[in-house]
Scaffold this active site. Structure first.
Site, PDB file in Angstrom:
ATOM      1  N   PRO A 162      70.044  38.121  37.131  1.00 24.79           N
ATOM      2  CG  PRO A 162      70.577  40.091  38.212  1.00 24.79           C
ATOM      3  CD  PRO A 162      70.491  38.619  38.435  1.00 24.79           C
ATOM      4  CD  GLU A 163      68.662  36.218  31.233  1.00 21.46           C
ATOM      5  OE1 GLU A 163      69.178  36.009  30.143  1.00 21.46           O
ATOM      6  OE2 GLU A 163      67.819  35.448  31.745  1.00 21.46           O
ATOM      7  CE  LYS A 175      74.077  35.304  33.075  1.00 17.67           C
ATOM      8  NZ  LYS A 175      73.393  34.154  33.680  1.00 17.67           N
ATOM      9  CG  ASN A 233      66.242  29.986  33.403  1.00 14.23           C
ATOM     10  OD1 ASN A 233      66.678  29.017  32.805  1.00 14.23           O
ATOM     11  ND2 ASN A 233      65.091  29.957  34.064  1.00 14.23           N
ATOM     12  NE  ARG A 280      69.737  23.771  38.931  1.00 14.47           N
ATOM     13  CZ  ARG A 280      70.034  23.503  40.197  1.00 14.47           C
ATOM     14  NH1 ARG A 280      69.069  23.123  41.011  1.00 14.47           N
ATOM     15  NH2 ARG A 280      71.245  23.601  40.653  1.00 14.47           N
TER      16      ARG A 280
END
Length: 260
Positions: A2-3, A51, A163, A246
């Site tokens: 989660p961002e 976060k 990401n 990634r």
């Protein structure tokens, strides 16, 4: 993972459900805090920083981090939970609702005076009331050789980008994610873009990604096939979650590699 926008919105939902309410029960399913009892304490505030999520009573802060699979959900008392009970790590109950943290990556119960130790090392919070664009730029500039894709993900520079958003921000600024920070043409504009994207994401959810998750599909700008590439240390072949996390997405034409 989660961002910042996900955590910000989770905090908003918890705030609406819990703030100003008295806890009738608490259940910490983490061995270290199993004996903590917050009954009769009032939830004074709920907030987020990057976060990290904080639920505060007059005596303690409940600090949680969602990590990969964590989520907070709110149920009316007696309502059936929508996730397996075995995955619940924190349960906070009032007369009306149960707030349940499932599969949380981190759970801590801290003294209020110690809350700052969780975030002291972090950069400015992109969604915070004290967002400091100049400080975010200054932190990024400290490591001019670092790739901008890696620097955006480093929470010590600016807090809240994950990401998904690092791919989106680089695409919007037409910058290849491997570009060294020192070679980014307008770092201030990039940081402002990050702030704009996350702010819009919490004001107008859900957001439709422009490039993230679109590998092998045409770029919405130029039609070139979008690429997904790993940056930094590659994940083990067996670790598909880490591998996916990634991966960063970019358009080879709109975002030419450094030196091209």
């Amino acid at each position: 993972m989660p961002e910042g926008d996900t955590v910000y919105l989770a905090a908003a939902r918890l705030r609406a459900a819990l703030e100003g309410k008295t806890l009738t029960a608490s259940d910490f399913r983490v061995p270290r805090y199993a004996t903590v009892d917050l009954r009769d304490q009032v939830v004074e505030s709920v907030g987020s920083y990057g976060k990290h999520l904080f639920i505060r009573t007059p005596t303690v802060t409940i600090h949680t981090h969602l990590k990969m699979e964590g989520t907070w959900r709110i149920f009316h008392c007696g309502q059936r939970w929508t996730k397996p009970r075995v995955t619940a790590r924190v349960v906070l109950r009032t007369d009306e609702v149960e707030a349940v943290g499932f599969s949380l990556g981190k759970v801590e119960v801290l003294r209020l005076a110690d809350e700052h130790t969780v975030i002291d090392h972090l950069g400015p919070d992109l969604l915070g009331p004290e967002w400091d664009v100049a400080e975010a730029v200054r932190r990024l500039e400290q490591y001019p050789e670092q790739s901008i894709g890696g620097a955006l993900l480093d929470q010590r520079n600016l807090a809240g980008v994950g990401n998904v958003f690092r791919s989106e921000i680089c695409f919007l600024r037409r910058i290849h994610p491997a570009t060294p920070v020192g070679q980014v043409p307008d770092l201030l504009a990039l940081v402002n873009e990050a702030h704009r994207v996350l702010t819009e994401s919490v004001r107008k959810p859900p957001r439709r990604e422009l490039i993230y998750g679109r590998a092998r599909r045409p770029c919405q700008r130029c039609g070139t096939t979008i690429v997904r590439q790993l940056f930094g240390e590659p994940a083990p072949a067996s670790d598909r979650i880490a591998y996916r996390e990634r991966g960063i997405y970019f358009c080879p034409r709109c975002q030419p590699a450094p030196g091209n």
